[in-house]
Scaffold this motif. Structure first.
Motif, PDB file in Angstrom:
ATOM      1  N   SER A   1      12.279   5.158  -1.117  1.00 60.14           N
ATOM      2  CA  SER A   1      11.745   5.819   0.075  1.00 60.14           C
ATOM      3  C   SER A   1      10.854   4.869   0.868  1.00 60.14           C
ATOM      4  O   SER A   1      10.867   4.894   2.112  1.00 60.14           O
ATOM      5  N   VAL A   2      10.107   4.003   0.196  1.00 58.07           N
ATOM      6  CA  VAL A   2       9.285   3.020   0.909  1.00 58.07           C
ATOM      7  C   VAL A   2      10.174   2.056   1.689  1.00 58.07           C
ATOM      8  O   VAL A   2       9.883   1.713   2.844  1.00 58.07           O
ATOM      9  N   GLN A   3      11.274   1.620   1.086  1.00 59.97           N
ATOM     10  CA  GLN A   3      12.177   0.722   1.795  1.00 59.97           C
ATOM     11  C   GLN A   3      12.778   1.407   3.023  1.00 59.97           C
ATOM     12  O   GLN A   3      12.907   0.797   4.097  1.00 59.97           O
ATOM     13  N   ARG A   4      13.097   2.696   2.894  1.00 60.10           N
ATOM     14  CA  ARG A   4      13.640   3.435   4.033  1.00 60.10           C
ATOM     15  C   ARG A   4      12.594   3.601   5.131  1.00 60.10           C
ATOM     16  O   ARG A   4      12.921   3.550   6.326  1.00 60.10           O
ATOM     17  N   ILE A   5      11.345   3.815   4.728  1.00 60.93           N
ATOM     18  CA  ILE A   5      10.263   3.917   5.708  1.00 60.93           C
ATOM     19  C   ILE A   5      10.137   2.614   6.489  1.00 60.93           C
ATOM     20  O   ILE A   5      10.042   2.600   7.725  1.00 60.93           O
ATOM     21  N   LEU A   6      10.135   1.484   5.784  1.00 59.73           N
ATOM     22  CA  LEU A   6       9.982   0.182   6.437  1.00 59.73           C
ATOM     23  C   LEU A   6      11.134  -0.091   7.401  1.00 59.73           C
ATOM     24  O   LEU A   6      10.928  -0.642   8.499  1.00 59.73           O
ATOM     25  N   GLU A   7      12.338   0.283   7.007  1.00 61.51           N
ATOM     26  CA  GLU A   7      13.495   0.050   7.872  1.00 61.51           C
ATOM     27  C   GLU A   7      13.458   0.962   9.095  1.00 61.51           C
ATOM     28  O   GLU A   7      13.739   0.535  10.222  1.00 61.51           O
ATOM     29  N   ALA A   8      13.086   2.233   8.869  1.00 61.88           N
ATOM     30  CA  ALA A   8      13.113   3.199   9.973  1.00 61.88           C
ATOM     31  C   ALA A   8      12.018   2.928  10.997  1.00 61.88           C
ATOM     32  O   ALA A   8      12.240   3.092  12.214  1.00 61.88           O
ATOM     33  N   ARG A   9      10.833   2.507  10.554  1.00 61.95           N
ATOM     34  CA  ARG A   9       9.728   2.354  11.506  1.00 61.95           C
ATOM     35  C   ARG A   9       9.865   1.106  12.380  1.00 61.95           C
ATOM     36  O   ARG A   9       9.076   0.906  13.301  1.00 61.95           O
ATOM     37  N   ARG A  10      10.860   0.256  12.080  1.00 62.60           N
ATOM     38  CA  ARG A  10      11.136  -0.869  12.994  1.00 62.60           C
ATOM     39  C   ARG A  10      11.672  -0.368  14.327  1.00 62.60           C
ATOM     40  O   ARG A  10      11.574  -1.053  15.350  1.00 62.60           O
ATOM     41  N   HIS A  11      12.276   0.812  14.297  1.00 59.34           N
ATOM     42  CA  HIS A  11      12.975   1.315  15.481  1.00 59.34           C
ATOM     43  C   HIS A  11      12.259   2.476  16.153  1.00 59.34           C
ATOM     44  O   HIS A  11      12.507   2.752  17.341  1.00 59.34           O
TER      45      HIS A  11
ATOM     46  N   THR B   1       8.613   5.471  15.814  1.00 65.38           N
ATOM     47  CA  THR B   1       7.426   5.967  15.126  1.00 65.38           C
ATOM     48  C   THR B   1       7.832   7.147  14.246  1.00 65.38           C
ATOM     49  O   THR B   1       8.455   8.109  14.730  1.00 65.38           O
ATOM     50  N   LEU B   2       7.506   7.062  12.981  1.00 64.48           N
ATOM     51  CA  LEU B   2       7.887   8.128  12.051  1.00 64.48           C
ATOM     52  C   LEU B   2       6.934   9.305  12.151  1.00 64.48           C
ATOM     53  O   LEU B   2       5.720   9.146  12.365  1.00 64.48           O
ATOM     54  N   ARG B   3       7.498  10.502  11.992  1.00 63.78           N
ATOM     55  CA  ARG B   3       6.726  11.731  11.983  1.00 63.78           C
ATOM     56  C   ARG B   3       6.852  12.413  10.611  1.00 63.78           C
ATOM     57  O   ARG B   3       7.643  11.984   9.771  1.00 63.78           O
ATOM     58  N   TYR B   4       6.078  13.465  10.438  1.00 65.03           N
ATOM     59  CA  TYR B   4       6.050  14.175   9.156  1.00 65.03           C
ATOM     60  C   TYR B   4       7.445  14.592   8.703  1.00 65.03           C
ATOM     61  O   TYR B   4       7.822  14.396   7.553  1.00 65.03           O
ATOM     62  N   GLU B   5       8.216  15.165   9.628  1.00 63.97           N
ATOM     63  CA  GLU B   5       9.549  15.658   9.257  1.00 63.97           C
ATOM     64  C   GLU B   5      10.491  14.525   8.845  1.00 63.97           C
ATOM     65  O   GLU B   5      11.445  14.744   8.097  1.00 63.97           O
ATOM     66  N   ASP B   6      10.219  13.297   9.331  1.00 65.08           N
ATOM     67  CA  ASP B   6      11.055  12.162   8.930  1.00 65.08           C
ATOM     68  C   ASP B   6      10.896  11.851   7.445  1.00 65.08           C
ATOM     69  O   ASP B   6      11.859  11.425   6.785  1.00 65.08           O
ATOM     70  N   LEU B   7       9.696  12.053   6.923  1.00 66.59           N
ATOM     71  CA  LEU B   7       9.481  11.792   5.494  1.00 66.59           C
ATOM     72  C   LEU B   7      10.322  12.720   4.630  1.00 66.59           C
ATOM     73  O   LEU B   7      10.807  12.332   3.572  1.00 66.59           O
ATOM     74  N   LEU B   8      10.503  13.959   5.080  1.00 59.29           N
ATOM     75  CA  LEU B   8      11.339  14.901   4.343  1.00 59.29           C
ATOM     76  C   LEU B   8      12.785  14.400   4.312  1.00 59.29           C
ATOM     77  O   LEU B   8      13.447  14.435   3.272  1.00 59.29           O
TER      78      LEU B   8
ATOM     79  N   MET C   1       0.824  -1.206   0.000  1.00 57.82           N
ATOM     80  CA  MET C   1       0.000   0.000   0.000  1.00 57.82           C
ATOM     81  C   MET C   1       0.858   1.256   0.000  1.00 57.82           C
ATOM     82  O   MET C   1       0.517   2.259  -0.628  1.00 57.82           O
ATOM     83  N   LEU C   2       1.986   1.219   0.685  1.00 51.34           N
ATOM     84  CA  LEU C   2       2.880   2.379   0.675  1.00 51.34           C
ATOM     85  C   LEU C   2       3.374   2.682  -0.736  1.00 51.34           C
ATOM     86  O   LEU C   2       3.547   3.848  -1.112  1.00 51.34           O
TER      87      LEU C   2
END
Length: 409
Positions: free
Chosen positions: A347-357, A359-366, A336-337
């Motif tokens: 960027s989707v792969q980075r999101i999946l890796e980062a959210r393991r550790h 909770t992502l926030r808006y500024e993290d997407l930037l 879905m991402l």
């Protein structure tokens, strides 16, 4: 007719090769230096650019062996009935040009296609001789891409794959009906049979024997094809469905799309104007969605069968499926991402890796590199919520290009 010089042949046969998009060529400008020195050239007859799988830009000598042809395909500038100027290289001339261009650092490889002279076997045999001579006599280790002739004998295709890095066989048109009408000497069955032959030999070349020995190499860069867009009434949906079947059936590395360009002395069966280049661009974007984002061809094409020229196909899909959005960036599955506008595969792969550790926030997407402006209406996460998702018309207006202003001048 006076005998042509090598330079005259090069000018004619490099220009004749420009209609073949299946080496991913692009235009380039000559770069100057203050002292006039420097190696390499982005200009000059026959030099084009292709991109390797790792992103490197590779300069190729892109030429036809000859623009003489015994076939009379209605869409081809080099068809038998065309009144274009004709020329033909010898085997040694192509070898000489390739080596001389390579030594001068103009190119890193060769893309060779040809009209059909005498017979498909005779033409393919000459192309194979060029590749073999470059490899064996000149010890050329650069990239070689041969445009394979589907009617040629299987033994010739096998030898072509021995010397070339990539083979390509053009399907020409998206439907068999159009091929019968516009290229009656060609057969979809023969083209697909040749593609199947290339696939089978490529698979065999990857299999080790029971002793662990590898068989002889065969076109290690795989095979590709090209479809002409806009020469027949096929919709974008039909084109994408045809491409999807080609990828599945023959494990193609790429399907290239070439917008039809009107030619001199054109058949009445052909359109008088070329399709918008934006249509070709949208097809490439849709092709990317099929290959890397998990979209099926039937999902991408709207009921009309034609892709939206104003917005990209991923955004068009999201607007047509607003009920699936917004998605929670911290919980949504990868599938879905990948469907969120503004999110790429990296960027989707980075999101999946980062959210393991965390909770992502808006500024993290930037920081991750998402195109947040495009993603905002389709996502929710701490620090951002679209609240009420705007209706499709308002969202479309947000992303569609503004209409050009009329000028009095």
């Amino acid at each position: 007719m006076a005998k042509r010089t090598l330079s005259e042949k090069l000018a004619l046969l490099a220009d004749a090769a420009k209609y073949d998009a299946s080496c991913a060529s692009s235009g380039g400008e000559r770069r100057s230096s203050r002292d006039g020195a420097g190696l390499g050239s982005a200009g000059g007859a026959g030099i084009c650019h292709a991109w390797a799988p790792d992103g490197r830009c590779v300069s190729l000598l892109k030429i036809l062996l000859t623009n003489f042809c015994i076939y009379d395909c209605a869409y081809c500038i080099n068809r038998a009935s065309s009144r274009v100027e004709r020329a033909r290289f010898t085997v040694d001339e192509v070898v000489q040009l390739t080596i001389e261009f390579y030594r001068r650092n103009y190119i890193e490889g060769l893309f060779l296609s040809s009209g059909i002279i005498r017979s498909p076997d005779d033409t393919m045999a000459e192309m194979v001789r060029i590749a073999r001579t470059l490899r064996e006599r000149e010890h050329f280790r650069g990239y070689i891409h041969l445009k394979t002739i589907p009617d040629a004998a299987p033994d010739l295709i096998a030898e072509a794959g021995k010397w070339a890095d990539r083979l390509s066989i053009n399907v020409e048109l998206p439907t068999e009906t159009a091929l019968r009408q516009l290229a009656p000497e060609k057969s979809a069955r023969t083209i697909h049979g040749a593609m199947a032959e290339v696939r089978a030999r490529a698979e065999a070349a990857r299999d080790r024997s029971h002793r662990g020995a590898r068989p002889a190499r065969f076109a290690p860069a795989g095979q590709s094809t090209q479809m002409i867009v806009g020469a027949d009434p096929a919709t974008d949906g039909q084109i994408l469905s045809a491409s999807s079947r080609l990828y599945a059936d023959y494990q193609l590395r790429r399907v290239y799309y070439s917008a039809f360009s009107p030619i001199p002395d054109a058949s009445r069966q052909l359109p008088l104007t070329r399709p918008p280049l934006q249509r070709e661009h949208r097809l490439y974007q849709a092709d990317w969605l099929m290959r890397f984002y998990g979209f099926a061809a039937a999902e991408i094409a709207p009921p009309s069968g034609m892709l939206d020229l104003e917005i990209d196909p991923k955004l068009a899909w999201a607007l047509a499926h607003r009920g699936l959005f917004p998605v929670n960036v911290n919980r949504a599955p990868r599938e879905m991402l990948l469907r969120v506008p503004g999110f790429g595969t990296r960027s989707v792969q980075r999101i999946l890796e980062a959210r393991r550790h965390r909770t992502l926030r808006y500024e993290d997407l930037l920081a991750i590199g998402c195109v947040v402006r495009h993603a905002e209406p389709f996502i929710t996460l701490p620090g951002w919520s679209p609240r009420a998702l705007p209706d499709a018309a308002n969202l479309r207006a947000r992303f569609a290009p503004a209409p050009a202003q009329l000028s009095l001048f």
